[in-house]
Write an enzyme that holds these catalytic residues in place. Structure first.
Site, short mmCIF file in Angstrom:
data_model
loop_
_atom_site.label_atom_id
_atom_site.label_comp_id
_atom_site.label_asym_id
_atom_site.label_seq_id
_atom_site.Cartn_x
_atom_site.Cartn_y
_atom_site.Cartn_z
CD GLU A 70 -1.97 -2.26 1.11
OE1 GLU A 70 -0.90 -2.67 1.60
OE2 GLU A 70 -2.85 -3.02 0.68
CG HIS A 127 -11.48 -6.94 6.10
ND1 HIS A 127 -10.73 -7.38 7.15
CD2 HIS A 127 -10.77 -7.19 4.98
CE1 HIS A 127 -9.61 -7.89 6.69
NE2 HIS A 127 -9.60 -7.79 5.37
#
Lengths: 324, 392, 330
Positions: C60, C129
């Site tokens: 990321e 999530h």
């Protein structure tokens, strides 16, 4: 300041050599100036001086062209000056003046000068690696190459590991230049680094070499080869340039962690001293010619100090948060 | 004293490394200085002769002079005297302190409820809050005005006493508000009154004509309607009578909105005829009828009751010939109208009958003065005595 | 009128912008050949090629960092950070590099990147999530934050985000991916920073974004039965906030409730309330927020359902604040 566009190995060239010397001398005297202005309270915050490492920035930048881009570190005055950033504008930025490269907004650690190919200097280590990796994606389209400068401490940062892998996988035209000056802030690199620095890029199958970072011609040769590989589409390269900083990490550091005698030994290998010797012995320069360069740089610095201290401060005013 | 570290604010001279008067080069270590972080040597950045200033052990702020390095032969200038500590400047005649109004008991209310209550002249303290944390909210203020309140139950009678049985009646919300506002008016507003008798012969004649000319169902302007129009026209020329004294300033309003007192169920309300100066007599008549009916039936809305700049109160229908009305804060003035009656008057040396009506103007003396009030009242009288002006 | 699914709105916006401007590139994890883990980007790789659309390692920080570097040098990168919960991994680049460049460079250049991310709860994906990261970035000057609630808005605003010269965080609520809507044949780029009144009302204003808007509309139906007429505002952009729209509605209804899917303390709902209170205190009869409790998102369905501010919870909160049980307001 003209830019070199050659990418072949450097030929024996006196004028070119004198120019390399001049750039390194300018950086050295610039950093001395910043140090003394800091102690007088004219330069604010903190500074990270490049004194002693000049050969790395000057050597690498001397093989770059107009289509190439560089990302530097918070120790970035040397990177900026080696690219041709206007020394007066850079000094003014350190002094916080409106005429500074960034209008007084960035200060020492975050200088940006797109006109001179400096896409940024980064106060958080690893930022230069990210910037150069990203820049190289764009530069693929124009045949350009991106260069990231960073220190030995950065080789343990997240950016280093993620971006080198990313660049290798995508065969990006980027050159990673690690200035190993033996210390990350106050800590010797070997105390916090497992294995060798060079082994890291080697594990990713990125061509890597360790060189003497204080000989500007050695640096040029290694950089030229890396840039040529990148332009040919062969992907990233890694150069570990061994060097040494003559002053503390920053202005809060008297350098008491250095090993006894270490500083003196490295001062024998001062890149300016080495360059002078090489110019005389290999290129047949006259000492007087080199002395003349010293004097010219001195005069330039004096004028710059006078102008810088007289330059106006920026007035606080409305700021545009976004580009329209 | 050089800034040797980024956080250094002052340093201590540990010891000089050269003698006073010594010759030094660029880079010669001159003195050892102790900072917040470490003890460090300081090097000279010029060549010359050292003139020591501060002594070992001295603690000085960054920037203070500790010595000089000068070309040989020059004598050092005396160190500048340390800047005298600026005498504390007395804060004379500065900004006034924030005025804190005395809060007896502060009512919890939402900002909208507060604003609405102020506009309608309703005392928040009389309301029960239905909002979160028991605060008064908009709905509570709206209901206080709109919903006619059921007549309060009379308390059981206390028997006996010099005055006989006592029946205690709790006040309705409206009555409480009225009581409080009347007390406020009398205590806070210094008032005076001016009185005049109006010759109503012409007005009587005009009204007879209006009555004859009116179509079926059209309201005929009453004498009070004539007064409302006359007052409205006069207010155009006397803006202070249309204004308020507030927080040490006059507030003068652009519109002329005349409140007309009407009797509601056990209460007195003053709904507003907006822009009375621009309305025809017929329009005013229709409006006052409507408002009076709404008042009797408890249908007046907050909008009807707000925005007034001047008030008219009429007790003539009860035979009252003259009375003094209480100001309707924050308005500058209120006009009390007495009964229209035939009186013996003097004309051309003879005693003859004439229609007369007495007007009494009560004024807030902080904004209106005697001459202002007299002139204003005179204009009203003039308009009523030449009533065709009211048709303009 | 054609029907457009939210996920296809995202794909179509990307497709059209990639075709329109060769400087646009798109990369992230599993976005190119696999077409996105939520099937939001299939076909783009096939149509535009490896140079424009590619898959990255799980990195990321490198993804965000190279988007930044590419943007400095003239490209217009769109990146996907798969779940909003992963954004902290990229935060240094977004916050310290992209968001500050325009200012620090003294306006030499801006960073035209778009960071797309799937966010939100209601699918039992669990605590890391399902988060809504808006509030983590809300306080960073130089960043725009866009949060559409419908397919048409998603397409219009993603196009606008890509054409915007500033860094834009574009959040897609994963529970909306399957939403379908009738839309016009062509959808142009919309305007970032513009809210929309999606239901007019007189008694109370409900302000929300993304899935919250639909919950508010459903709550409005329930409230109508109780005699409360709710106005619903879809913010569409969280930064910059459409201050005028908020204040206009407040002047009408005098009551404002902000519905945020996120922990209540320090959430962006507080900023909306601050704008209202600071800008129009005289118009405030009541002002509050309806958000999630201050703990992570649980997995088990009854726990997650109770955690989120759904239509029932919103309606109940409004009824309670207004002092309305089941009888009418007036």
């Amino acid at each position: 300041m003209s830019t070199q566009t050659e990418t072949s190995p450097p030929t024996a060239d006196l004028d070119g050599g004198l120019e390399l010397y001049r750039r390194m001398k300018l950086i050295r005297r610039f950093e001395d100036t910043i140090q003394s202005l800091f102690m007088k309270g004219e330069v604010h915050g903190t500074t990270h001086l490049y004194s002693g490492e000049e050969a790395v920035a000057v050597g690498v930048s001397s093989v770059l062209g107009d289509q190439d881009r560089v990302a530097g570190t918070y120790r970035g005055h040397g990177h900026a000056l080696s690219l041709g950033v206007d020394p007066q504008a850079l000094l003014d930025e350190m002094l916080g003046r409106a005429t500074g490269v960034c209008g007084g907004r960035s200060g020492s650690m975050n200088v940006i000068d797109l006109e001179h190919r400096l896409i940024g200097c980064f106060g958080i280590i690893g930022g230069s690696i990210a910037a150069a990796t990203g820049a190289s994606i764009a530069l693929q389209r124009t045949g350009g190459v991106a260069v990231a400068f960073f220190g030995d401490g950065t080789t343990n940062q997240g950016y280093f590991h993620e971006c080198l892998n990313f660049a290798a996988v995508r065969k990006l035209p980027v050159v990673y230049v690690c200035e190993n000056n033996l210390y990350g802030e106050f800590t010797p690199w070997e105390d916090v680094t497992a294995g060798q620095i060079r082994s890291r890029p080697e594990a990713l199958e990125i061509p890597a070499q360790t060189i003497d970072g204080n000989d500007v011609w050695t640096v040029r040769e290694a950089a030229a080869a890396a840039v040529a590989r990148a332009r040919a589409g062969e992907g990233p390269s890694f150069i570990e340039a061994l060097t040494y900083r003559f002053v503390g990490h920053s202005r809060s550091d008297p350098g008491a962690y250095r090993k006894p005698g270490e500083l003196d030994a490295w001062k024998e290998r001062d890149p300016l001293k080495l360059a002078r010797a090489t110019l005389v012995e290999r290129f047949g320069a006259e000492e007087a010619a080199i002395d003349r360069v010293d004097a010219e740089v001195e005069a330039q610095i004096e004028t710059m100090i006078e102008r810088g201290l007289a330059a106006p401060y920026p007035a606080p005013g409305p700021v545009r948060e976004f580009k329209d | 004293m050089p800034r040797l570290s980024d956080s250094m604010e002052e340093g201590t001279i540990v010891r000089w490394l050269v003698e006073d008067g010594a010759e030094v080069e660029v880079g010669t270590e001159l003195v050892e200085i102790e900072t917040d972080k470490a003890t460090m040597p300081y090097e000279s950045d010029v060549a010359g002769v050292v003139h020591i200033g501060a002594q070992a052990g001295d603690v000085l702020p960054v920037g203070a002079e500790i010595g000089q390095v000068l070309p040989a032969g020059e004598t050092p200038a005396p160190a500048p005297a340390p800047a005298p500590v600026a005498a504390a400047v007395a804060n004379g005649g500065g900004t006034a302190l924030l005025e804190r109004p005395e809060t007896a008991t502060r009512v919890k209310a939402s900002p909208v409820a507060r604003r609405l209550a102020a506009e309608l002249g309703i005392d928040l303290a009389t309301l029960v809050g239905s909002g979160p944390a028991g605060r008064v909210v908009k709905r509570d203020v709206e209901q206080a005005v709109a919903t006619p309140e059921p007549a309060p139950e009379p308390q059981p009678v206390a028997a006996g006493g010099e005055r006989g049985d006592t029946q205690v009646v709790e006040l309705s919300r409206i009555q409480q508000t009225i009581a409080r506002r009347m007390a406020d008016a009398k205590s806070a507003m210094p008032e005076f009154t001016v009185t005049t008798d109006v010759d109503m012969d012409a007005a009587v004649a005009l009204r007879a004509q209006l009555k004859a000319a009116a179509a079926d169902g059209d309201p005929v302007p009453s004498y009070n309607d004539l007064v409302v129009k006359a007052a409205a026209l006069a207010l155009r020329a006397h803006p202070k009578a249309n204004g308020s004294y507030r927080d040490g300033r006059f507030e003068l309003y652009e519109r002329i909105n005349v409140g007309v007192a009407v009797a509601a169920e056990d209460a007195l309300l003053v709904p507003t005829v907006f822009d009375a100066d621009g309305r025809s007599l017929g329009a005013i008549a229709a409006e006052t009828r409507r408002l009076a009916a709404a008042g009797r039936e408890g249908r007046l809305t907050p909008a009807d009751l707000s925005g007034g700049t001047f008030s008219v109160s009429n007790l003539g229908m009860f035979g009252v010939t003259q009375f003094t009305a209480v100001l309707n804060p924050p308005q500058a003035a209120i006009l009390a109208v007495g009964a229209l009656e035939q009186r013996a008057v003097v004309r051309d040396g003879a005693v003859v009958p004439g229609h007369r009506m007495t007007l009494t103007l009560t004024c807030d003396h902080r904004i209106l003065y005697g001459a202002d009030a007299a002139a204003f009242l005179a204009d009203i009288r003039a308009a009523l005595e030449q009533p065709l002006r009211l048709a303009l | 009128m054609p029907t457009l699914e939210f996920r296809h709105a995202v794909r179509d916006a990307l497709d059209e912008e990639l075709a329109r401007d060769e400087r646009v590139i798109f990369f992230g994890e599993d976005v190119a050949k696999p077409g996105g883990v939520f099937a939001t980007t299939p076909g783009l790789y096939e149509r535009h090629g490896e140079e424009r659309v590619f898959d990255t390692p799980i990195s990321e920080l490198a993804i965000a960092g190279s988007a930044f570097g590419a943007a400095v040098c003239g490209l217009r990168p769109v990146i996907e950070i798969m779940f909003g919960d992963f954004l902290p991994l990229a935060m240094d680049s977004i916050v310290n590099q992209s968001a500050k460049y325009w200012y620090l460079s003294n306006e030499q250049a801006s960073i035209p990147i778009v960071v797309r991310s799937a966010i939100g709860a209601g699918g039992n994906f669990g605590a890391i999530h399902s988060q809504n990261p808006i509030s983590w970035f809300h306080n960073v000057p130089g960043l725009k934050i866009v949060a559409p609630s419908t397919p048409a808005d998603a397409k219009a605003l993603l196009k606008a985000a890509i054409r915007d010269d500033n860094p834009v965080l574009f959040f897609e609520h994963k529970r909306l991916y399957a939403m379908k809507e009738d839309v016009p044949d062509t959808i142009d780029a919309g305007r970032i920073g513009e809210a929309k009144v999606v239901r007019e009302g007189a008694d109370v204003t409900l302000v929300s974004a993304m899935k919250g808007v639909h919950d508010c509309l459903a709550a409005a139906e329930l409230l109508a039965e109780a005699g409360v007429d709710a106005e619903v505002i879809d913010l569409r952009t969280i930064r910059p906030l459409d201050r005028d729209a908020i204040l206009r509605s407040l002047a009408r209804t005098n009551r404002l409730a902000v519905v945020e899917e996120g922990p209540v303390t320090g959430g962006w709902a507080g900023e909306v309330m601050a704008v209202a209170a600071e800008g129009a205190l005289h118009d405030v009869d009541d002002l509050w927020r309806i958000a999630c409790p201050d703990h992570p998102i649980p997995y088990s369905p009854p726990l997650e359902d109770a955690f989120l501010p759904g239509a029932e919870a919103i309606a109940a909160s409004v009824r309670e604040r207004l002092g309305v049980a089941d009888r009418t307001l007036a």
